[in-house]
Design a protein around this motif. Structure first.
Motif, PDB file in Angstrom:
ATOM      1  N   VAL A 210       8.505  59.054   7.231  1.00 12.81           N
ATOM      2  CA  VAL A 210       8.020  59.182   8.604  1.00 12.81           C
ATOM      3  C   VAL A 210       8.260  57.879   9.355  1.00 12.81           C
ATOM      4  CG1 VAL A 210       5.983  59.501  10.053  1.00 12.81           C
ATOM      5  CG2 VAL A 210       6.321  60.954   8.047  1.00 12.81           C
ATOM      6  N   ALA A 211       7.942  56.750   8.702  1.00 13.30           N
ATOM      7  CA  ALA A 211       8.108  55.452   9.357  1.00 13.30           C
ATOM      8  C   ALA A 211       9.564  55.194   9.726  1.00 13.30           C
ATOM      9  CB  ALA A 211       7.598  54.337   8.447  1.00 13.30           C
ATOM     10  N   GLY A 212      10.486  55.666   8.890  1.00 14.29           N
ATOM     11  CA  GLY A 212      11.910  55.443   9.146  1.00 14.29           C
ATOM     12  C   GLY A 212      12.560  56.520   9.988  1.00 14.29           C
ATOM     13  N   GLY A 213      11.756  57.506  10.456  1.00 16.06           N
ATOM     14  CA  GLY A 213      12.321  58.586  11.241  1.00 16.06           C
ATOM     15  C   GLY A 213      13.242  59.486  10.435  1.00 16.06           C
ATOM     16  N   GLU A 214      13.069  59.518   9.123  1.00 14.36           N
ATOM     17  CA  GLU A 214      13.961  60.277   8.240  1.00 14.36           C
ATOM     18  C   GLU A 214      13.515  61.733   8.050  1.00 14.36           C
ATOM     19  OE1 GLU A 214      14.748  56.175   5.694  1.00 14.36           O
ATOM     20  OE2 GLU A 214      13.312  57.680   5.008  1.00 14.36           O
ATOM     21  N   ALA A 215      12.239  61.994   8.295  1.00 14.60           N
ATOM     22  CA  ALA A 215      11.708  63.352   8.145  1.00 14.60           C
ATOM     23  C   ALA A 215      10.412  63.448   8.936  1.00 14.60           C
ATOM     24  CB  ALA A 215      11.455  63.682   6.675  1.00 14.60           C
ATOM     25  N   THR A 216      10.060  64.659   9.349  1.00 12.94           N
ATOM     26  CA  THR A 216       8.806  64.873  10.056  1.00 12.94           C
ATOM     27  C   THR A 216       7.710  65.254   9.064  1.00 12.94           C
ATOM     28  OG1 THR A 216       9.170  67.249  10.384  1.00 12.94           O
ATOM     29  CG2 THR A 216      10.092  65.728  12.045  1.00 12.94           C
ATOM     30  N   VAL A 217       6.466  65.206   9.516  1.00 15.03           N
ATOM     31  CA  VAL A 217       5.350  65.642   8.685  1.00 15.03           C
ATOM     32  C   VAL A 217       5.551  67.092   8.254  1.00 15.03           C
ATOM     33  CG1 VAL A 217       2.889  66.201   8.716  1.00 15.03           C
ATOM     34  CG2 VAL A 217       3.674  64.002   9.617  1.00 15.03           C
ATOM     35  N   ARG A 218       5.981  67.933   9.181  1.00 12.44           N
ATOM     36  CA  ARG A 218       6.205  69.350   8.860  1.00 12.44           C
ATOM     37  C   ARG A 218       7.286  69.502   7.782  1.00 12.44           C
ATOM     38  NH1 ARG A 218       5.004  73.856  12.100  1.00 12.44           N
ATOM     39  NH2 ARG A 218       4.761  72.539  13.948  1.00 12.44           N
ATOM     40  N   ASP A 219       8.398  68.732   7.903  1.00 11.84           N
ATOM     41  CA  ASP A 219       9.470  68.794   6.911  1.00 11.84           C
ATOM     42  C   ASP A 219       8.961  68.394   5.527  1.00 11.84           C
ATOM     43  OD1 ASP A 219      11.290  69.511   8.869  1.00 11.84           O
ATOM     44  OD2 ASP A 219      12.017  67.454   9.171  1.00 11.84           O
ATOM     45  N   ILE A 220       8.182  67.321   5.483  1.00 13.76           N
ATOM     46  CA  ILE A 220       7.693  66.810   4.201  1.00 13.76           C
ATOM     47  C   ILE A 220       6.782  67.822   3.531  1.00 13.76           C
ATOM     48  CG2 ILE A 220       6.201  65.050   3.172  1.00 13.76           C
ATOM     49  CD1 ILE A 220       7.426  63.110   5.319  1.00 13.76           C
ATOM     50  N   ASP A 221       5.841  68.376   4.293  1.00  7.85           N
ATOM     51  CA  ASP A 221       4.934  69.365   3.702  1.00  7.85           C
ATOM     52  C   ASP A 221       5.697  70.592   3.221  1.00  7.85           C
ATOM     53  OD1 ASP A 221       2.777  67.731   3.997  1.00  7.85           O
ATOM     54  OD2 ASP A 221       1.819  68.875   5.602  1.00  7.85           O
ATOM     55  N   ALA A 222       6.658  71.074   4.030  1.00  7.96           N
ATOM     56  CA  ALA A 222       7.426  72.256   3.648  1.00  7.96           C
ATOM     57  C   ALA A 222       8.273  71.989   2.408  1.00  7.96           C
ATOM     58  CB  ALA A 222       8.316  72.712   4.798  1.00  7.96           C
ATOM     59  N   SER A 223       8.743  70.757   2.253  1.00  7.79           N
ATOM     60  CA  SER A 223       9.586  70.443   1.098  1.00  7.79           C
ATOM     61  C   SER A 223       8.826  70.587  -0.214  1.00  7.79           C
ATOM     62  CB  SER A 223      10.138  69.013   1.216  1.00  7.79           C
ATOM     63  OG  SER A 223       9.138  68.043   0.921  1.00  7.79           O
ATOM     64  N   ILE A 224       7.497  70.460  -0.148  1.00  8.28           N
ATOM     65  CA  ILE A 224       6.681  70.618  -1.354  1.00  8.28           C
ATOM     66  C   ILE A 224       6.184  72.051  -1.491  1.00  8.28           C
ATOM     67  CG2 ILE A 224       4.572  69.865  -2.527  1.00  8.28           C
ATOM     68  CD1 ILE A 224       6.870  67.821  -2.505  1.00  8.28           C
ATOM     69  N   THR A 225       5.632  72.608  -0.412  1.00 11.84           N
ATOM     70  CA  THR A 225       5.065  73.962  -0.518  1.00 11.84           C
ATOM     71  C   THR A 225       6.137  75.014  -0.775  1.00 11.84           C
ATOM     72  OG1 THR A 225       5.168  74.318   1.889  1.00 11.84           O
ATOM     73  CG2 THR A 225       3.130  73.374   0.993  1.00 11.84           C
ATOM     74  N   GLU A 226       7.362  74.784  -0.275  1.00 15.13           N
ATOM     75  CA  GLU A 226       8.448  75.733  -0.478  1.00 15.13           C
ATOM     76  C   GLU A 226       9.374  75.318  -1.615  1.00 15.13           C
ATOM     77  OE1 GLU A 226       8.409  78.564   1.302  1.00 15.13           O
ATOM     78  OE2 GLU A 226       6.561  77.719   2.109  1.00 15.13           O
ATOM     79  N   GLY A 227       9.092  74.189  -2.229  1.00 12.41           N
ATOM     80  CA  GLY A 227       9.951  73.682  -3.289  1.00 12.41           C
ATOM     81  C   GLY A 227       9.183  73.401  -4.577  1.00 12.41           C
ATOM     82  N   PRO A 228       9.141  72.140  -5.015  1.00 15.90           N
ATOM     83  CA  PRO A 228       8.541  71.834  -6.319  1.00 15.90           C
ATOM     84  C   PRO A 228       7.075  72.188  -6.441  1.00 15.90           C
ATOM     85  CG  PRO A 228       9.019  69.821  -5.082  1.00 15.90           C
ATOM     86  CD  PRO A 228       9.704  70.938  -4.370  1.00 15.90           C
ATOM     87  N   GLY A 229       6.346  72.240  -5.320  1.00 14.39           N
ATOM     88  CA  GLY A 229       4.936  72.596  -5.401  1.00 14.39           C
ATOM     89  C   GLY A 229       4.707  73.968  -6.004  1.00 14.39           C
ATOM     90  N   LEU A 230       5.663  74.877  -5.797  1.00 15.30           N
ATOM     91  CA  LEU A 230       5.532  76.213  -6.362  1.00 15.30           C
ATOM     92  C   LEU A 230       5.580  76.170  -7.888  1.00 15.30           C
ATOM     93  CD1 LEU A 230       7.805  78.187  -3.882  1.00 15.30           C
ATOM     94  CD2 LEU A 230       5.309  78.227  -4.002  1.00 15.30           C
ATOM     95  N   ARG A 231       6.364  75.253  -8.431  1.00 13.82           N
ATOM     96  CA  ARG A 231       6.424  75.110  -9.883  1.00 13.82           C
ATOM     97  C   ARG A 231       5.232  74.318 -10.404  1.00 13.82           C
ATOM     98  NH1 ARG A 231      12.640  72.990  -9.941  1.00 13.82           N
ATOM     99  NH2 ARG A 231      11.528  71.235  -8.980  1.00 13.82           N
ATOM    100  N   TRP A 232       4.831  73.309  -9.653  1.00 13.41           N
ATOM    101  CA  TRP A 232       3.738  72.456 -10.106  1.00 13.41           C
ATOM    102  C   TRP A 232       2.413  73.207 -10.184  1.00 13.41           C
ATOM    103  CZ3 TRP A 232       5.130  67.826  -6.426  1.00 13.41           C
ATOM    104  CH2 TRP A 232       6.274  67.185  -6.921  1.00 13.41           C
ATOM    105  N   ALA A 233       2.317  74.357  -9.530  1.00 14.61           N
ATOM    106  CA  ALA A 233       1.079  75.123  -9.584  1.00 14.61           C
ATOM    107  C   ALA A 233       0.784  75.621 -10.998  1.00 14.61           C
ATOM    108  CB  ALA A 233       1.152  76.309  -8.620  1.00 14.61           C
TER     109      ALA A 233
END
Length: 327
Positions: A210-233
Motif C-alpha cells: 500500500v505504501a509503495g502504491g503497488e496494490a490497493t487494500v481491496r486487491d490485498i484482501d481479495a488475494s487472500i480470500t480468493e487465493g491461499p486463504g481458501l486452502r489455509w482454512a
C-alpha cells in the motif's frame, strides 16, 4: 504453586478481567460453554458495552451450539477486580497491551484470586517472563493467547514464563480444551507466539504494498480470500507448500522453488507508518467496506467462519441440511 481449586474439567466459574473486544469475546465464549462468568473492567460504561457485545455474538454462538444451561444471564459484572475474582476457578486477563499495566494487573490478580487458581493473559505479544515480574505468586501465571473473536476462532496458544509452574501450563491447556478451544501448548516462549508472527509477516508486506502504491487494500484482501486463504482454512502453509512439490512433497518443492527464497519478494521490516500510509489504509478499508458498518462486517465475518467450519467438517450441519431440506 498451591493446587488449583478444582480439576480443569470441573471449572464452573470464570473471571474475565478486561471487557473490551477480546475480554468481551472471551466472556461470550465462556457463557456459551455453560460457565458462570464474572467480569470486571474499570471503564465506566464497560457493563453496557459488554452486555451488548454478548448479545451481538449470541446468534453466532447459537449456530455453533450452546452447552447445556448456557445463558447470557449467567454473566455478572463486578464492581471491583477483587470482587470479580473472589470465587473464580480460572481467570482470563484481557487488559490493553501495555507492559507496565499488565505487570501491575497480574500482580493484583495473583494477590486477589483464590490460592492455586490459574491466571491467563490474553497478551498478543509479551512473554510471560516480562509480565510476571511483580507478582508475589508468579507460578500460576500463563499466557492464553486467543484470536479475535475468541468466541468464534478456536485457536488459543498457551505458554508459561520462566517462573511459571509447568503444572499451571498443563492445567490451563486442559481447561481450554474442556472449554472447546483448539490448543497449541508451546514448550518455550517466543515473542508474538506462533500465529501472530506469521500473521504479522503478511501484514507488514501488505503495508509495504500500500505504501509503495503497488496494490490497493481491496486487491490485498481479495488475494487472500480468493487465493491461499481458501486452502489455509483447512490446511496450513507447510502442508500446502508440500503439495506444490507433487509426488515429491516438500523435498521436491524446496529443491525446485528454494532458490526463489533469495528473490526480493518480501520485505519483513515494517514500513514507516506515516500519516500518508495511515490515511491510505483507513480510506482503503472504508472503500472496501462499501458502506457496511463495523457491526455488519463483524456479522459477515462470524457467518463466514461458521460456513467454513461447516464446510470443512469441523462443525455439524444444521439438521435441515442433513435431512436434505435445504439447498
Amino acid at each position: 504453586m498451591p493446587q488449583p481449586p478444582c480439576a480443569p474439567t470441573a471449572v464452573r466459574r470464570v473471571a474475565c478481567i478486561g471487557a473490551g473486544v477480546i475480554g468481551g469475546g472471551w466472556a461470550a465464549h465462556f457463557l456459551a460453554r455453560g460457565y458462570d462468568v464474572t467480569a470486571w473492567d474499570p471503564a465506566p460504561d464497560a457493563a453496557g458495552k459488554l452486555r451488548r457485545l454478548v448479545a451481538a455474538a449470541w446468534p453466532a454462538l447459537e449456530q455453533l451450539g450452546l452447552a447445556e444451561g448456557a445463558s447470557p444471564d449467567r454473566l455478572t459484572v463486578a464492581a471491583s477486580l477483587e470482587e470479580a475474582v473472589a470465587d473464580a476457578q480460572f481467570v482470563q486477563e484481557s487488559a490493553p497491551e501495555k507492559l507496565e499495566l499488565k505487570r501491575g494487573l497480574l500482580a493484583r490478580l495473583a494477590a486477589a484470586a483464590p490460592a492455586g487458581a490459574v491466571i491467563a493473559s490474553s497478551t498478543s505479544g509479551y512473554p510471560m517472563t516480562d509480565m510476571q515480574t511483580e507478582a508475589a505468586d508468579p507460578g500460576r501465571l500463563v499466557v492464553g493467547h486467543p484470536f479475535n473473536p475468541p468466541y468464534l476462532i478456536p485457536l488459543v496458544e498457551v505458554v508459561g514464563g520462566e517462573k511459571t509452574d509447568p503444572a499451571a501450563v498443563e492445567w490451563a491447556s486442559r481447561f481450554y480444551e474442556a472449554a472447546g478451544k483448539s490448543v497449541i501448548t508451546m514448550d518455550r516462549e517466543l515473542p508474538g507466539f506462533i500465529a501472530n508472527r506469521l500473521q504479522e509477516a503478511l501484514w507488514r508486506e501488505a503495508l509495504h504494498m500500500v505504501a509503495g502504491g503497488e496494490a490497493t487494500v481491496r486487491d490485498i484482501d481479495a488475494s487472500i480470500t480468493e487465493g491461499p486463504g481458501l486452502r489455509w482454512a483447512f490446511m496450513g502453509p507447510c502442508l500446502t507448500f508440500a503439495l506444490a512439490g507433487g509426488e515429491g512433497g516438500m523435498a521436491h518443492m524446496l529443491d525446485h522453488f528454494g532458490p526463489s527464497l533469495k528473490s526480493p519478494w518480501t520485505r519483513l521490516e515494517a514500513p514507516e507508518l506515516d500519516e500518508a500510509l495511515r490515511t491510505a489504509m483507513v480510506e482503503g478499508c472504508d472503500e472496501a467496506a462499501d458502506g457496511r458498518t463495523i457491526a455488519q462486517l463483524a456479522a459477515e465475518r462470524d457467518q463466514g467462519v461458521i460456513d467454513v467450519l461447516r464446510a470443512t467438517g469441523r462443525l455439524p450441519r444444521p439438521r435441515s441440511d442433513e435431512a436434505g431440506g435445504t439447498e
